[in-house]
Design a protein around this motif. Structure first.
Motif, mmCIF file in Angstrom:
data_model
loop_
_atom_site.group_PDB
_atom_site.id
_atom_site.type_symbol
_atom_site.label_atom_id
_atom_site.label_comp_id
_atom_site.label_asym_id
_atom_site.label_seq_id
_atom_site.Cartn_x
_atom_site.Cartn_y
_atom_site.Cartn_z
ATOM 1 N N GLU A 124 -24.735 -27.855 -7.488
ATOM 2 C CA GLU A 124 -24.611 -28.796 -8.238
ATOM 3 C C GLU A 124 -26.268 -29.515 -7.274
ATOM 4 O OE1 GLU A 124 -22.216 -31.098 -10.490
ATOM 5 O OE2 GLU A 124 -20.612 -29.281 -10.366
ATOM 6 N N ASP A 125 -25.318 -29.762 -6.108
ATOM 7 C CA ASP A 125 -26.845 -31.061 -4.811
ATOM 8 C C ASP A 125 -27.049 -30.431 -4.360
ATOM 9 O OD1 ASP A 125 -24.444 -32.735 -4.869
ATOM 10 O OD2 ASP A 125 -23.568 -31.340 -3.666
ATOM 11 N N LEU A 130 -33.661 -30.479 -6.416
ATOM 12 C CA LEU A 130 -34.714 -30.252 -7.790
ATOM 13 C C LEU A 130 -35.303 -31.214 -7.994
ATOM 14 C CD1 LEU A 130 -33.807 -25.941 -6.722
ATOM 15 C CD2 LEU A 130 -36.194 -27.143 -5.948
ATOM 16 N N ALA A 131 -34.450 -31.599 -8.921
ATOM 17 C CA ALA A 131 -34.149 -32.493 -10.536
ATOM 18 C C ALA A 131 -35.534 -33.789 -10.534
ATOM 19 C CB ALA A 131 -33.027 -32.944 -10.596
ATOM 20 N N PRO A 132 -35.114 -34.095 -9.353
ATOM 21 C CA PRO A 132 -36.478 -35.260 -9.166
ATOM 22 C C PRO A 132 -37.767 -34.561 -9.152
ATOM 23 C CG PRO A 132 -34.631 -35.844 -7.596
ATOM 24 C CD PRO A 132 -34.620 -34.298 -8.011
ATOM 25 N N LEU A 133 -37.795 -33.188 -8.671
ATOM 26 C CA LEU A 133 -39.475 -33.284 -8.771
ATOM 27 C C LEU A 133 -39.469 -32.300 -10.119
ATOM 28 C CD1 LEU A 133 -39.406 -30.527 -6.178
ATOM 29 C CD2 LEU A 133 -39.664 -33.165 -5.604
ATOM 30 N N MET A 134 -38.886 -32.582 -11.231
ATOM 31 C CA MET A 134 -39.042 -32.407 -12.454
ATOM 32 C C MET A 134 -40.271 -32.838 -13.390
ATOM 33 S SD MET A 134 -35.346 -29.539 -13.467
ATOM 34 C CE MET A 134 -34.992 -28.459 -11.860
ATOM 35 N N ASN A 146 -21.584 -33.202 -11.504
ATOM 36 C CA ASN A 146 -20.744 -34.674 -10.331
ATOM 37 C C ASN A 146 -22.406 -35.878 -10.851
ATOM 38 O OD1 ASN A 146 -23.989 -33.765 -9.077
ATOM 39 N ND2 ASN A 146 -22.906 -32.537 -7.412
ATOM 40 N N TYR A 147 -21.590 -36.917 -9.634
ATOM 41 C CA TYR A 147 -22.206 -38.010 -10.027
ATOM 42 C C TYR A 147 -23.758 -38.004 -9.866
ATOM 43 C CZ TYR A 147 -24.258 -42.762 -9.387
ATOM 44 O OH TYR A 147 -24.761 -43.747 -9.114
ATOM 45 N N THR A 148 -24.975 -36.829 -8.570
ATOM 46 C CA THR A 148 -25.863 -37.406 -8.353
ATOM 47 C C THR A 148 -26.442 -36.409 -9.135
ATOM 48 O OG1 THR A 148 -24.399 -37.110 -6.193
ATOM 49 C CG2 THR A 148 -27.048 -35.773 -6.473
ATOM 50 N N LEU A 149 -26.143 -35.097 -10.145
ATOM 51 C CA LEU A 149 -26.700 -34.246 -10.445
ATOM 52 C C LEU A 149 -27.145 -34.802 -12.092
ATOM 53 C CD1 LEU A 149 -28.632 -31.789 -11.534
ATOM 54 C CD2 LEU A 149 -26.414 -30.915 -11.444
#
Length: 312
Positions: A124-125, A130-134, A146-149
């Motif tokens: 998940e971490d 990568l997720a902020p790039l999407m 988890n909280y971050t994802l």
């Protein structure tokens, strides 16, 4: 059977063809409510892929891959939604390679994608990095992340397209790296919210459950047959080439389409839903496109060639 139902079935057209489409879709930020320019006020158009596996370049004899998907779409003024059924990344690739895949998907103009097994393969971490790039939304309603994802994953989004509203949710298969909740129950609960509370005219579930799983293991077919408010399932976790959407009956004996494209970007699906003035579905057309189809080669020949590839 009502006259309206007969008319809908009578007008159902499942077409096969290869065409050149239009300019890339405008990239949309990951928000709950987004606006998409439709081809017509009474039409919802959905383009879909699945199991891209990080393929940027042609995957087989100048066919497939995100670059060909982009060029196919860029030839004309295509309008509508662009969705992916998950495993758009490849677990064997590096962080740098994953960034390039996401950049390519942003450039093509994807609106939403499911979380597949390849996206979770490094934890998940890692996916949270990568997720902020999407510039597209990760949608999933059955994972407890988890909280971050979780900050980057939404249980659903609502899309306004012309006079119509589309609700999009997503589900994923059991994975040892995350807390899994029953996919079919979660999808049904979210779809009911989208149809009844958000007043969506069309509800889509992007499902990475795979096909024909043994016993009680959830899969795309079981989801379709046990659903009540889902109109269309975009299936992922698939290594077979489908010749067209599958029309099934849900738990209320209403029509639901299970749609799958080709792995590695070898085939892209297109669905057009037409609505009448009362916002009732009046016609549905389906088409498969082969990104990078060789010149002077028929759709059928290209499809047969792709179908000879062994799944690995």
């Amino acid at each position: 059977m009502t006259n309206q139902r007969r008319r809908f079935i009578g007008q159902l057209s499942l077409l096969a063809g290869a065409v050149a489409l239009n300019k890339p879709f405008a990239s949309i930020a990951a928000v709950k409510n987004i606006q998409v320019t439709p081809a017509a006020d009474n039409t919802i158009t959905i383009y879909h892929t699945n199991d891209l596996h990080g393929n940027l370049s042609a995957a087989y004899k100048n066919m497939g891959g995100l670059n060909h998907i982009k060029s196919t779409l860029s030839n004309n003024n295509a309008k509508g939604l662009l969705l992916d059924g998950g495993s758009f990344l490849n677990k064997t690739q590096t962080y740098t390679e994953h960034k390039k895949v996401i950049e390519a998907m942003n450039s093509v103009g994807y609106h939403a994608a499911a979380i597949g097994s390849h996206e979770l393969s490094k934890g998940e971490d890692y996916l949270a990095q990568l997720a902020p790039l999407m510039q597209f939304t990760l949608v999933n309603c059955n994972y407890q992340l988890n909280y971050t994802l979780s900050k980057f994953v939404k249980p659903y989004i609502v899309v306004n397209t012309g006079k119509l509203k589309v609700g999009i949710t997503g589900v994923g298969q059991p994975d040892d790296s995350i807390i899994y909740n029953d996919a079919i129950k979660c999808a049904n609960k979210t779809a009911a919210l989208l149809k009844n509370d958000e007043n969506c005219d069309l509800v889509i579930c992007i499902s990475h459950l795979g096909n024909n799983k043994a016993g009680n293991i959830p899969d795309n077919q079981k989801l379709a047959k046990q659903s009540a408010n889902i109109d269309m399932i975009i299936g992922g976790d698939n290594r077979k080439i489908a010749h067209g959407p599958t029309l099934l009956n849900n738990s209320l004996h209403h029509e639901i389409f299970l749609c799958q494209a080709g792995f590695d970007g070898l085939m892209m699906g297109k669905m057009d839903y037409n609505f009448d003035d009362q916002k009732q579905k009046s016609q549905v057309t389906a088409m498969h496109l082969i990104p990078g189809k060789p010149e002077n080669k028929t759709f059928a020949a290209s499809l047969n060639a792709i179908g000879t590839i062994r799944a690995v």
